[in-house]
Motif scaffolding. Structure first.
Motif, mmCIF file in Angstrom:
data_model
loop_
_atom_site.group_PDB
_atom_site.id
_atom_site.type_symbol
_atom_site.label_atom_id
_atom_site.label_comp_id
_atom_site.label_asym_id
_atom_site.label_seq_id
_atom_site.Cartn_x
_atom_site.Cartn_y
_atom_site.Cartn_z
ATOM 1 N N MET A 1 0.825 -1.217 0.000
ATOM 2 C CA MET A 1 0.000 0.000 0.000
ATOM 3 C C MET A 1 0.855 1.261 0.000
ATOM 4 S SD MET A 1 -3.322 0.378 0.024
ATOM 5 C CE MET A 1 -4.759 -0.632 0.011
ATOM 6 N N PHE A 2 0.514 2.178 -0.869
ATOM 7 C CA PHE A 2 1.153 3.489 -0.931
ATOM 8 C C PHE A 2 0.427 4.365 0.091
ATOM 9 C CE2 PHE A 2 1.782 7.633 -3.206
ATOM 10 C CZ PHE A 2 3.159 7.586 -3.350
ATOM 11 N N ARG A 3 1.185 4.917 1.022
ATOM 12 C CA ARG A 3 0.546 5.668 2.111
ATOM 13 C C ARG A 3 0.738 7.170 1.901
ATOM 14 N NH1 ARG A 3 -0.403 3.042 6.909
ATOM 15 N NH2 ARG A 3 0.399 4.766 8.185
ATOM 16 N N ILE A 4 -0.361 7.904 2.034
ATOM 17 C CA ILE A 4 -0.250 9.362 1.875
ATOM 18 C C ILE A 4 -0.775 10.082 3.121
ATOM 19 C CG2 ILE A 4 -0.437 9.228 -0.642
ATOM 20 C CD1 ILE A 4 -3.275 10.315 -0.459
ATOM 21 N N ALA A 5 -0.174 11.248 3.383
ATOM 22 C CA ALA A 5 -0.722 12.189 4.370
ATOM 23 C C ALA A 5 -1.288 13.353 3.575
ATOM 24 C CB ALA A 5 0.378 12.679 5.305
ATOM 25 N N VAL A 6 -2.477 13.799 3.930
ATOM 26 C CA VAL A 6 -3.070 14.957 3.259
ATOM 27 C C VAL A 6 -3.138 16.100 4.272
ATOM 28 C CG1 VAL A 6 -5.020 15.833 1.928
ATOM 29 C CG2 VAL A 6 -4.428 13.407 1.784
ATOM 30 N N LEU A 7 -2.527 17.224 3.913
ATOM 31 C CA LEU A 7 -2.472 18.381 4.803
ATOM 32 C C LEU A 7 -3.458 19.441 4.303
ATOM 33 C CD1 LEU A 7 -0.008 16.809 5.729
ATOM 34 C CD2 LEU A 7 1.302 18.924 5.781
ATOM 35 N N VAL A 8 -4.316 19.900 5.203
ATOM 36 C CA VAL A 8 -5.442 20.761 4.823
ATOM 37 C C VAL A 8 -5.583 21.927 5.806
ATOM 38 C CG1 VAL A 8 -6.767 18.852 3.802
ATOM 39 C CG2 VAL A 8 -6.995 19.349 6.237
ATOM 40 N N SER A 9 -6.260 22.984 5.334
ATOM 41 C CA SER A 9 -6.570 24.094 6.240
ATOM 42 C C SER A 9 -8.042 24.480 6.204
ATOM 43 C CB SER A 9 -5.759 25.349 5.868
ATOM 44 O OG SER A 9 -4.386 25.126 6.028
ATOM 45 N N GLY A 10 -8.741 24.080 5.157
ATOM 46 C CA GLY A 10 -10.082 24.640 4.960
ATOM 47 C C GLY A 10 -11.155 23.614 4.688
ATOM 48 N N GLY A 11 -11.911 23.878 3.640
ATOM 49 C CA GLY A 11 -13.105 23.096 3.345
ATOM 50 C C GLY A 11 -12.847 21.662 2.930
ATOM 51 N N GLY A 12 -11.723 21.422 2.317
ATOM 52 C CA GLY A 12 -11.348 20.055 1.996
ATOM 53 C C GLY A 12 -12.025 19.462 0.770
ATOM 54 N N THR A 13 -12.369 20.295 -0.197
ATOM 55 C CA THR A 13 -12.963 19.697 -1.405
ATOM 56 C C THR A 13 -11.923 18.891 -2.188
ATOM 57 O OG1 THR A 13 -12.611 21.676 -2.762
ATOM 58 C CG2 THR A 13 -14.726 21.495 -1.621
ATOM 59 N N GLU B 1 -12.226 5.616 -3.512
ATOM 60 C CA GLU B 1 -13.478 4.836 -3.475
ATOM 61 C C GLU B 1 -13.832 4.302 -4.874
ATOM 62 O OE1 GLU B 1 -15.498 4.704 -0.622
ATOM 63 O OE2 GLU B 1 -16.980 3.449 -1.675
ATOM 64 N N GLN B 2 -13.643 5.171 -5.882
ATOM 65 C CA GLN B 2 -14.010 4.796 -7.261
ATOM 66 C C GLN B 2 -12.888 4.048 -7.987
ATOM 67 O OE1 GLN B 2 -14.813 8.685 -8.783
ATOM 68 N NE2 GLN B 2 -16.607 8.980 -7.487
ATOM 69 N N LYS B 3 -11.818 3.772 -7.257
ATOM 70 C CA LYS B 3 -10.658 3.037 -7.789
ATOM 71 C C LYS B 3 -9.969 3.755 -8.948
ATOM 72 C CE LYS B 3 -12.031 -1.372 -5.903
ATOM 73 N NZ LYS B 3 -12.043 -0.727 -4.579
ATOM 74 N N LYS B 4 -10.091 5.090 -8.953
ATOM 75 C CA LYS B 4 -9.282 5.869 -9.894
ATOM 76 C C LYS B 4 -7.883 6.021 -9.304
ATOM 77 C CE LYS B 4 -13.164 8.458 -11.772
ATOM 78 N NZ LYS B 4 -13.923 9.713 -11.619
ATOM 79 N N ILE B 5 -7.808 5.957 -7.988
ATOM 80 C CA ILE B 5 -6.512 5.831 -7.302
ATOM 81 C C ILE B 5 -6.515 4.438 -6.690
ATOM 82 C CG2 ILE B 5 -5.011 6.656 -5.455
ATOM 83 C CD1 ILE B 5 -6.375 9.373 -5.608
ATOM 84 N N THR B 6 -5.471 3.658 -7.006
ATOM 85 C CA THR B 6 -5.458 2.270 -6.541
ATOM 86 C C THR B 6 -4.261 1.993 -5.640
ATOM 87 O OG1 THR B 6 -4.354 1.731 -8.623
ATOM 88 C CG2 THR B 6 -6.721 1.320 -8.523
ATOM 89 N N ASP B 7 -4.436 0.985 -4.791
ATOM 90 C CA ASP B 7 -3.369 0.517 -3.885
ATOM 91 C C ASP B 7 -2.801 1.651 -3.034
ATOM 92 O OD1 ASP B 7 -3.532 -2.052 -5.142
ATOM 93 O OD2 ASP B 7 -2.401 -1.203 -6.811
ATOM 94 N N THR B 8 -3.667 2.559 -2.646
ATOM 95 C CA THR B 8 -3.238 3.757 -1.921
ATOM 96 C C THR B 8 -4.194 4.010 -0.766
ATOM 97 O OG1 THR B 8 -2.319 4.726 -3.928
ATOM 98 C CG2 THR B 8 -2.902 6.274 -2.179
ATOM 99 N N GLU B 9 -3.622 4.409 0.391
ATOM 100 C CA GLU B 9 -4.503 4.781 1.498
ATOM 101 C C GLU B 9 -4.091 6.104 2.118
ATOM 102 O OE1 GLU B 9 -4.476 2.087 4.810
ATOM 103 O OE2 GLU B 9 -2.324 1.744 4.623
ATOM 104 N N ILE B 10 -5.095 6.842 2.593
ATOM 105 C CA ILE B 10 -4.821 8.078 3.319
ATOM 106 C C ILE B 10 -4.527 7.665 4.764
ATOM 107 C CG2 ILE B 10 -5.672 10.335 4.028
ATOM 108 C CD1 ILE B 10 -7.625 10.246 1.646
ATOM 109 N N ALA B 11 -3.246 7.773 5.153
ATOM 110 C CA ALA B 11 -2.853 7.335 6.500
ATOM 111 C C ALA B 11 -3.315 8.345 7.541
ATOM 112 C CB ALA B 11 -1.338 7.163 6.559
#
Ligand code: GRF
Length: 199
Positions: free
Chosen positions: A1-13, A23-33
């Motif tokens: 699994m490719f692990r990512i951190a997502v850094l945000v400040s606002g609405g998060g769209t 969810e739609q498998k447009k990004i595969t084998d990846t998780e938001i850690a």
């Protein structure tokens, strides 16, 4: 699994676009850690929690000293043991120590076609105000790697978006999100996740 951190400040769209793409498998084998915010009230944190994703708030208010803040942010990212850090509307300057530790492993989405309308002071609606003031007929979004400068790192992906006659900064911002940002950022993550596996 490719692990990512997502850094945000606002609405998060943009975070939502990443979650949907997984969810739609447009990004595969990846998780938001983890989703990390500098702002405890960021709606992005609620989006993450609702999706069962770990969240962390590293607040400037609670850690006013800049060096201590930078260290806390870096350790929050380190703890998540990620392959990639994704800045999705994160309004804090990334500490140099983090840039060094994660060289070519931090990406940012900027809502213009770099090198136009970027650099210090160009964030949020200011980017779109400047584009409209200059009268450009095309704007767009850029995903780039983060280096020591502001919006100066190597460009990974860009997508152009038409500027229309009656655009306000808010209307242009929304069109660039819908037609470019929400498509480009998931694409960039998918690209890097699979490059990493091949190398
Ligand atoms: C986006 O326009 C992004 O390009 C900019 O900040 C905004 C974040 O929006 N850097 P959201 O929090 O993802 O909705």
């Amino acid at each position: 699994m490719f692990r990512i951190a997502v850094l945000v400040s606002g609405g998060g769209t943009n975070l939502q676009a990443i979650m949907d793409a997984i969810e739609q498998k447009k990004i595969t084998d990846t998780e938001i850690a983890v989703v990390i915010s500098n702002n405890a009230d960021a709606y992005a944190l609620t989006r993450a929690k609702n999706a069962g994703i770990a969240t962390k708030c590293v607040s400037r208010k609670e850690i006013p000293d800049r060096d201590a803040y930078d260290a806390a942010l870096l350790s929050a990212v380190d703890e998540a043991k990620v392959d990639l850090v994704v800045l999705a509307g994160f309004l804090v300057v990334i500490p140099e120590a983090m840039i060094r530790a994660y060289r070519n492993r931090i990406i940012n989405i900027h809502p213009s076609l770099i090198p136009s309308f970027c650099g210090t002071g160009y964030y949020g609606l200011k980017v779109h105000e400047a584009a409209l003031k200059r009268g450009v007929k095309v704007s767009g979004a850029t995903v780039h790697f983060v280096d020591e400068g502001t919006d100066t790192g190597p460009i990974l992906l860009q997508k152009a978006v038409e500027v229309k006659e009656d655009d306000t900064p808010e209307i242009l911002q929304r069109r660039i999100m819908e037609e470019a940002e929400w498509i480009l950022l998931p694409q960039a993550i998918q690209l890097l996740a699979h490059q990493s596996r091949e190398s």
